[in-house]
Write a protein that holds these residues in place. Structure first.
Motif, PDB file in Angstrom:
ATOM      1  N   SER A  35     -18.943  49.471   0.276  1.00 16.44           N
ATOM      2  CA  SER A  35     -20.098  50.142   0.857  1.00 16.44           C
ATOM      3  C   SER A  35     -19.732  51.292   1.795  1.00 16.44           C
ATOM      4  CB  SER A  35     -20.969  49.130   1.619  1.00 16.44           C
ATOM      5  OG  SER A  35     -20.212  48.474   2.618  1.00 16.44           O
ATOM      6  N   LYS A  36     -18.493  51.319   2.315  1.00 13.30           N
ATOM      7  CA  LYS A  36     -18.099  52.363   3.261  1.00 13.30           C
ATOM      8  C   LYS A  36     -17.988  53.717   2.556  1.00 13.30           C
ATOM      9  CE  LYS A  36     -14.883  51.651   6.243  1.00 13.30           C
ATOM     10  NZ  LYS A  36     -13.576  51.319   6.850  1.00 13.30           N
ATOM     11  N   ASP A  37     -18.661  54.718   3.110  1.00  9.09           N
ATOM     12  CA  ASP A  37     -18.587  56.067   2.539  1.00  9.09           C
ATOM     13  C   ASP A  37     -17.604  56.888   3.370  1.00  9.09           C
ATOM     14  OD1 ASP A  37     -19.029  58.275   1.005  1.00  9.09           O
ATOM     15  OD2 ASP A  37     -20.900  58.838   2.004  1.00  9.09           O
ATOM     16  N   ALA A  93     -32.500  55.400  -3.668  1.00 13.24           N
ATOM     17  CA  ALA A  93     -31.611  54.475  -2.973  1.00 13.24           C
ATOM     18  C   ALA A  93     -30.830  53.619  -3.966  1.00 13.24           C
ATOM     19  CB  ALA A  93     -32.413  53.586  -2.027  1.00 13.24           C
ATOM     20  N   ALA A  97     -26.669  53.705  -4.735  1.00  9.88           N
ATOM     21  CA  ALA A  97     -25.847  52.492  -4.667  1.00  9.88           C
ATOM     22  C   ALA A  97     -25.173  52.183  -6.001  1.00  9.88           C
ATOM     23  CB  ALA A  97     -26.702  51.305  -4.225  1.00  9.88           C
ATOM     24  N   ASP A 305     -36.351  55.060   4.782  1.00  9.39           N
ATOM     25  CA  ASP A 305     -35.606  54.061   5.540  1.00  9.39           C
ATOM     26  C   ASP A 305     -35.848  52.658   4.995  1.00  9.39           C
ATOM     27  OD1 ASP A 305     -34.642  56.046   7.176  1.00  9.39           O
ATOM     28  OD2 ASP A 305     -36.072  55.698   8.794  1.00  9.39           O
ATOM     29  N   ASN A 308     -33.929  52.306   1.629  1.00 11.73           N
ATOM     30  CA  ASN A 308     -32.483  52.170   1.850  1.00 11.73           C
ATOM     31  C   ASN A 308     -32.132  50.788   2.393  1.00 11.73           C
ATOM     32  OD1 ASN A 308     -31.845  54.758   0.964  1.00 11.73           O
ATOM     33  ND2 ASN A 308     -32.103  55.655   2.992  1.00 11.73           N
ATOM     34  N   GLU A 309     -32.962  50.268   3.291  1.00  8.81           N
ATOM     35  CA  GLU A 309     -32.688  48.958   3.862  1.00  8.81           C
ATOM     36  C   GLU A 309     -32.816  47.858   2.812  1.00  8.81           C
ATOM     37  OE1 GLU A 309     -31.952  45.997   6.898  1.00  8.81           O
ATOM     38  OE2 GLU A 309     -31.378  48.075   6.475  1.00  8.81           O
ATOM     39  N   ARG A 312     -29.801  48.060   0.618  1.00  6.34           N
ATOM     40  CA  ARG A 312     -28.614  47.630   1.371  1.00  6.34           C
ATOM     41  C   ARG A 312     -28.531  46.108   1.436  1.00  6.34           C
ATOM     42  NH1 ARG A 312     -27.069  45.397   5.716  1.00  6.34           N
ATOM     43  NH2 ARG A 312     -29.210  45.045   6.407  1.00  6.34           N
ATOM     44  N   CYS A 315     -27.392  44.804  -2.004  1.00  8.11           N
ATOM     45  CA  CYS A 315     -25.993  45.113  -2.302  1.00  8.11           C
ATOM     46  C   CYS A 315     -25.057  44.298  -1.414  1.00  8.11           C
ATOM     47  CB  CYS A 315     -25.733  46.604  -2.109  1.00  8.11           C
ATOM     48  SG  CYS A 315     -26.557  47.650  -3.334  1.00  8.11           S
ATOM     49  N   GLU A 316     -25.434  44.104  -0.166  1.00 11.11           N
ATOM     50  CA  GLU A 316     -24.602  43.335   0.755  1.00 11.11           C
ATOM     51  C   GLU A 316     -24.448  41.897   0.284  1.00 11.11           C
ATOM     52  OE1 GLU A 316     -26.053  41.907   4.792  1.00 11.11           O
ATOM     53  OE2 GLU A 316     -24.710  43.535   5.371  1.00 11.11           O
TER      54      GLU A 316
END
Length: 358
Positions: A35-37, A93, A97, A305, A308-309, A312, A315-316
């Motif tokens: 996940s880190k860009d 979003a 991902a 927002d 995206n949340e 996220r 995906c997490e």
């Protein structure tokens, strides 16, 4: 050389060598599992683009428990209930991902339940639910499905504590609305709510009445009306509020932009000036707000927002992190336009219309 041909001749090892990373890192970056860009992720993507490398996610999904797909279940599409901007934000979003969207639109609760079970059978990595008043019938299915995959509900009443929820802080939106009108000199506020049987409508009515009372703006009981979020309803409601009455409101809070636009049209027909005689504020910040004459002040939910949340969270949880449900209510923005804006006599406050943070 076409991308497809190049991909068949370029291996993941070539991308790894060019980016100076391991093949495992390439796989994680391109699959979205990393996940880190950061600089590493950027090098991998640049190398993949330079070599025209495209991973075969469909084939890789057959070799793992990850299908790289996210299912979206929503009721019959309505601009008021499911704004286009929210769907666009979700699509963007999910694409960012490196996932793929499976969309199902159910016209009733039974169809939505079938869609949910169809997605489960396909082995999607996660589900996003956009609920309406009929979604209570999905509770049993959601309570069972959450054991196998992450589920995020966007907006509406939280259906079950077992799934995550993302949405707008509706109470804060109402407080911002009433505070703004009071600041602009309103003394008597009407409220055109959506149908009261919905959880959100009841909660908003309570917040409206409490905030109005705290600011000494308690409305006449006839000024609080419930009904559908349509332009025709707004038009007819405005006529009932202003025609043939000695005491009338000087501001109208509307449950949707469509209702607010109907009020605006009615005011023009009965020669009421906006905002001098009556101030009007909507909800949703639809594109029509800027086109109206005068332009319409509106509450803007931060759809990007929220999207995206939601993605996220899914995906997490598909990367092995704990699947504890989360709850996130985003503060909306007040987009301040001419339907409520007028320089106050004797005041130095000449702030131009725009976004206001209360």
């Amino acid at each position: 050389m076409t991308r497809e041909t190049a991909s068949s001749q370029t291996s993941i090892a070539n991308v790894a060598a060019l980016a100076n990373v391991s093949t495992a890192t390439v796989s994680r970056v391109l699959s979205g599992q990393r996940s880190k860009d950061d600089d590493i992720a950027q090098r991998v993507r640049q190398a993949a683009d330079q070599l025209n490398y495209s991973a075969n996610f469909a084939a890789s999904s057959l070799r793992s428990d990850v299908t790289r797909t996210i299912g979206l279940v929503l009721p019959q599409i309505s601009e008021e209930e499911t704004p286009t901007v929210l769907l666009n934000s979700l699509s963007a979003a999910i694409r960012a991902a490196n996932r793929y969207l499976l969309l199902a639109v159910g016209t009733d609760a039974q169809e939505q339940s079938k869609d949910l079970h169809s997605f489960l059978a396909r082995g999607v990595d996660g589900l996003i639910i956009i609920s309406d008043s009929s979604a209570d019938s999905l509770i049993d299915s959601l309570n069972q499905a959450h054991k196998d995959l992450p589920i995020v509900q966007i907006g509406g009443k939280s259906l079950t504590p077992h799934i995550s929820w993302v949405g707008t802080d509706e109470s804060e939106a109402m407080r911002m609305t009433v505070d703004h009108l009071a600041e602009q000199g309103a003394h008597a506020i009407a409220y055109l709510s959506r149908e009261i049987e919905t959880y959100t409508a009841a909660d908003l009515f309570t917040t409206f009445y409490t905030q109005a009372k705290a600011l000494d703006l308690t409305p006449d009981p006839d000024w609080v009306q419930f009904g559908p979020c349509t332009m025709e309803r707004g038009y007819q409601a405005a006529l009932s509020l202003f025609q043939g009455r000695r005491i009338v409101p000087d501001a109208v809070v509307c449950a949707s932009d469509a209702v607010a636009l109907g009020v605006l049209i009615a005011c023009r027909h009965i020669n009421l000036r906006v905002p001098e005689d009556v101030k009007i504020i909507g909800y949703g910040d639809s594109p029509a707000c800027e086109l109206a004459q005068p332009a319409l002040t509106s509450i803007h939910p931060v759809y990007e927002d929220m999207a995206n949340e939601a993605v996220r969270i899914i995906c997490e949880r598909t990367t092995g992190k704990p699947r504890l449900p989360s709850y996130r209510a985003f503060k909306p923005e007040l987009i301040y336009r001419e339907s409520t804006w007028s320089p106050r006599t004797g005041s130095s406050d000449m702030t131009l219309p725009g976004a206001v943070d209360y």
